[in-house]
Design a protein around this motif. Structure first.
Motif, PDB file in Angstrom:
ATOM      1  N   PHE A   7       0.913  -1.310  -0.009  1.00 25.60           N
ATOM      2  CA  PHE A   7       0.043   0.005   0.140  1.00 25.60           C
ATOM      3  C   PHE A   7       0.745   1.034   0.169  1.00 25.60           C
ATOM      4  O   PHE A   7       1.967   1.386   0.639  1.00 25.60           O
ATOM      5  CB  PHE A   7      -0.866  -0.054   1.348  1.00 25.60           C
ATOM      6  CG  PHE A   7      -1.623   1.222   1.466  1.00 25.60           C
ATOM      7  CD1 PHE A   7      -2.758   1.535   0.500  1.00 25.60           C
ATOM      8  CD2 PHE A   7      -1.290   2.370   2.220  1.00 25.60           C
ATOM      9  CE1 PHE A   7      -3.653   2.897   0.442  1.00 25.60           C
ATOM     10  CE2 PHE A   7      -2.084   3.540   2.290  1.00 25.60           C
ATOM     11  CZ  PHE A   7      -3.169   3.475   1.517  1.00 25.60           C
ATOM     12  N   SER A   8       0.373   2.196  -0.834  1.00 21.60           N
ATOM     13  CA  SER A   8       1.329   3.563  -1.096  1.00 21.60           C
ATOM     14  C   SER A   8       0.096   4.476  -1.066  1.00 21.60           C
ATOM     15  O   SER A   8      -0.621   4.517  -1.991  1.00 21.60           O
ATOM     16  CB  SER A   8       2.199   3.446  -2.161  1.00 21.60           C
ATOM     17  OG  SER A   8       2.636   4.869  -2.399  1.00 21.60           O
ATOM     18  N   LEU A   9       0.083   5.468  -0.372  1.00 18.14           N
ATOM     19  CA  LEU A   9      -0.735   6.688  -0.285  1.00 18.14           C
ATOM     20  C   LEU A   9      -0.850   7.475  -1.530  1.00 18.14           C
ATOM     21  O   LEU A   9      -1.513   7.814  -2.270  1.00 18.14           O
ATOM     22  CB  LEU A   9      -0.526   7.477   0.813  1.00 18.14           C
ATOM     23  CG  LEU A   9      -1.661   8.676   0.935  1.00 18.14           C
ATOM     24  CD1 LEU A   9      -3.144   8.255   0.970  1.00 18.14           C
ATOM     25  CD2 LEU A   9      -1.451   9.621   2.059  1.00 18.14           C
ATOM     26  N   GLU A  11       0.591   6.422  -4.650  1.00 21.87           N
ATOM     27  CA  GLU A  11      -0.051   5.438  -5.675  1.00 21.87           C
ATOM     28  C   GLU A  11      -1.374   5.356  -5.663  1.00 21.87           C
ATOM     29  O   GLU A  11      -2.106   5.539  -6.745  1.00 21.87           O
ATOM     30  CB  GLU A  11       0.489   4.075  -5.496  1.00 21.87           C
ATOM     31  CG  GLU A  11       2.017   3.971  -6.180  1.00 21.87           C
ATOM     32  CD  GLU A  11       2.381   2.672  -6.131  1.00 21.87           C
ATOM     33  OE1 GLU A  11       1.576   1.661  -6.300  1.00 21.87           O
ATOM     34  OE2 GLU A  11       3.363   2.192  -6.493  1.00 21.87           O
ATOM     35  N   ALA A  12      -2.147   5.418  -4.421  1.00 15.85           N
ATOM     36  CA  ALA A  12      -3.671   5.302  -4.276  1.00 15.85           C
ATOM     37  C   ALA A  12      -4.173   6.486  -4.760  1.00 15.85           C
ATOM     38  O   ALA A  12      -5.201   6.620  -5.629  1.00 15.85           O
ATOM     39  CB  ALA A  12      -3.925   4.954  -2.853  1.00 15.85           C
ATOM     40  N   THR A  13      -3.553   7.813  -4.527  1.00 16.54           N
ATOM     41  CA  THR A  13      -3.932   8.983  -4.617  1.00 16.54           C
ATOM     42  C   THR A  13      -3.904   9.204  -6.170  1.00 16.54           C
ATOM     43  O   THR A  13      -4.837   9.743  -6.938  1.00 16.54           O
ATOM     44  CB  THR A  13      -3.063   9.981  -3.993  1.00 16.54           C
ATOM     45  OG1 THR A  13      -3.428   9.801  -2.559  1.00 16.54           O
ATOM     46  CG2 THR A  13      -3.699  11.501  -4.251  1.00 16.54           C
ATOM     47  N   SER A  15      -3.751   6.912  -8.596  1.00 14.82           N
ATOM     48  CA  SER A  15      -4.878   6.235  -9.119  1.00 14.82           C
ATOM     49  C   SER A  15      -6.382   6.691  -9.145  1.00 14.82           C
ATOM     50  O   SER A  15      -7.078   6.682 -10.122  1.00 14.82           O
ATOM     51  CB  SER A  15      -4.961   4.879  -8.613  1.00 14.82           C
ATOM     52  OG  SER A  15      -3.784   4.066  -8.727  1.00 14.82           O
ATOM     53  N   TYR A 132       1.454   0.489 -11.010  1.00 15.74           N
ATOM     54  CA  TYR A 132       1.076   0.420  -9.584  1.00 15.74           C
ATOM     55  C   TYR A 132       0.701  -0.864  -9.164  1.00 15.74           C
ATOM     56  O   TYR A 132       0.285  -1.753  -9.798  1.00 15.74           O
ATOM     57  CB  TYR A 132       0.011   1.474  -9.361  1.00 15.74           C
ATOM     58  CG  TYR A 132       0.205   3.026  -9.781  1.00 15.74           C
ATOM     59  CD1 TYR A 132       1.769   3.200  -9.569  1.00 15.74           C
ATOM     60  CD2 TYR A 132      -0.625   3.652 -10.374  1.00 15.74           C
ATOM     61  CE1 TYR A 132       1.823   4.758  -9.925  1.00 15.74           C
ATOM     62  CE2 TYR A 132      -0.282   4.948 -11.091  1.00 15.74           C
ATOM     63  CZ  TYR A 132       0.917   5.402 -10.771  1.00 15.74           C
ATOM     64  OH  TYR A 132       1.021   6.680 -11.355  1.00 15.74           O
ATOM     65  N   HIS A 133       0.799  -0.894  -7.601  1.00 20.16           N
ATOM     66  CA  HIS A 133       0.093  -2.303  -7.033  1.00 20.16           C
ATOM     67  C   HIS A 133      -1.291  -2.475  -7.062  1.00 20.16           C
ATOM     68  O   HIS A 133      -2.030  -1.149  -6.908  1.00 20.16           O
ATOM     69  CB  HIS A 133       0.913  -2.293  -5.572  1.00 20.16           C
ATOM     70  CG  HIS A 133       2.167  -2.402  -5.538  1.00 20.16           C
ATOM     71  ND1 HIS A 133       3.147  -1.354  -5.166  1.00 20.16           N
ATOM     72  CD2 HIS A 133       3.250  -3.627  -5.627  1.00 20.16           C
ATOM     73  CE1 HIS A 133       4.292  -2.021  -5.237  1.00 20.16           C
ATOM     74  NE2 HIS A 133       4.404  -3.115  -5.426  1.00 20.16           N
ATOM     75  N   ASN A 136      -3.347  -0.583  -4.319  1.00 17.94           N
ATOM     76  CA  ASN A 136      -3.604   1.015  -4.554  1.00 17.94           C
ATOM     77  C   ASN A 136      -4.445   1.409  -5.563  1.00 17.94           C
ATOM     78  O   ASN A 136      -5.357   2.257  -5.715  1.00 17.94           O
ATOM     79  CB  ASN A 136      -2.099   1.558  -4.871  1.00 17.94           C
ATOM     80  CG  ASN A 136      -0.877   1.220  -3.721  1.00 17.94           C
ATOM     81  OD1 ASN A 136      -1.394   1.451  -2.538  1.00 17.94           O
ATOM     82  ND2 ASN A 136       0.218   0.879  -4.215  1.00 17.94           N
TER      83      ASN A 136
END
Length: 200
Positions: A7-9, A11-13, A15, A132-133, A136
């Motif tokens: 989890f990466s904030l 990468e999530a943001t 995405s 990205y993972h 995320n």
């Protein structure tokens, strides 16, 4: 456990922002309002849930589809980058290439598909997998679904409050962001493809 570690904030943001720009739910408010007037009611919960299932399913079975047709993720990501590029140009210049006109329902069609989880969003999801993972991207999808649900519930109010000019500005801004991201996605995956063939 590996999901938590991946989890990466950031990468999530990213995405979330990419999908938000592609889906362009803010720019679709006039369409949503017109559908509400036509059908009298928008089934927000049903549309949001159907969109979530479509995007999550495509995220996890997309690789199998690609393997079946013999296309690698990097090549698909480049194709996705082109789709994102076209969508961005459409948003910036105000060109309408493929907007839904005739509809049969006000929940799954045309809200969940093709307005929300359309070809652009599904292509983008697979393109993001090259960078990205998975966890995320899932978080980015969930964040979009929450926002989409809120917009569907308050579309008419937002249209009155924001006005046509403000909605147009939102569309242009997210178009420019999407354009920059599509170029970055193309260059990164093109470099990986070239590197793979050189070493091969």
């Amino acid at each position: 456990m590996s999901f938590i570690e991946d989890f990466s904030l950031k990468e999530a943001t990213t995405s979330f922002m990419v999908l938000f720009a592609v889906i362009d739910i803010i720019g679709s408010i006039p369409i949503i309002v017109s559908l509400r007037k036509k059908f009298g009611h928008i089934e927000s919960e049903k549309a949001a849930l159907a969109s979530l299932l479509l995007m999550i399913s495509f995220l996890f079975i997309g690789d199998r589809i690609l393997n079946f047709i013999g296309v690698d993720v990097n090549s698909f990501a480049i194709a996705g980058a082109f789709v994102m590029f076209v969508i961005a140009v459409e948003m910036i210049l105000g060109i309408e290439i493929n907007k839904p006109t005739e509809v049969g329902a006000a929940s799954i069609v045309p809200l969940a598909f093709p307005l929300i989880a359309g070809a652009g969003a599904l292509t983008t999801i697979l393109s993001l997998r090259a960078e990205y993972h998975t966890i995320n991207i899932v978080v980015g999808i969930l964040m979009n679904i929450v926002f989409i649900y809120i917009v569907l519930k308050s579309a008419e109010w937002m249209e009155r409050r924001l006005g046509e000019a403000t909605l147009l500005i939102f569309q242009k801004v997210f178009g420019i962001i999407l354009l920059a991201i599509s170029i970055k996605l193309f260059t990164a995956n093109f470099a990986q493809l070239i590197s793979h063939y050189i070493h091969f």
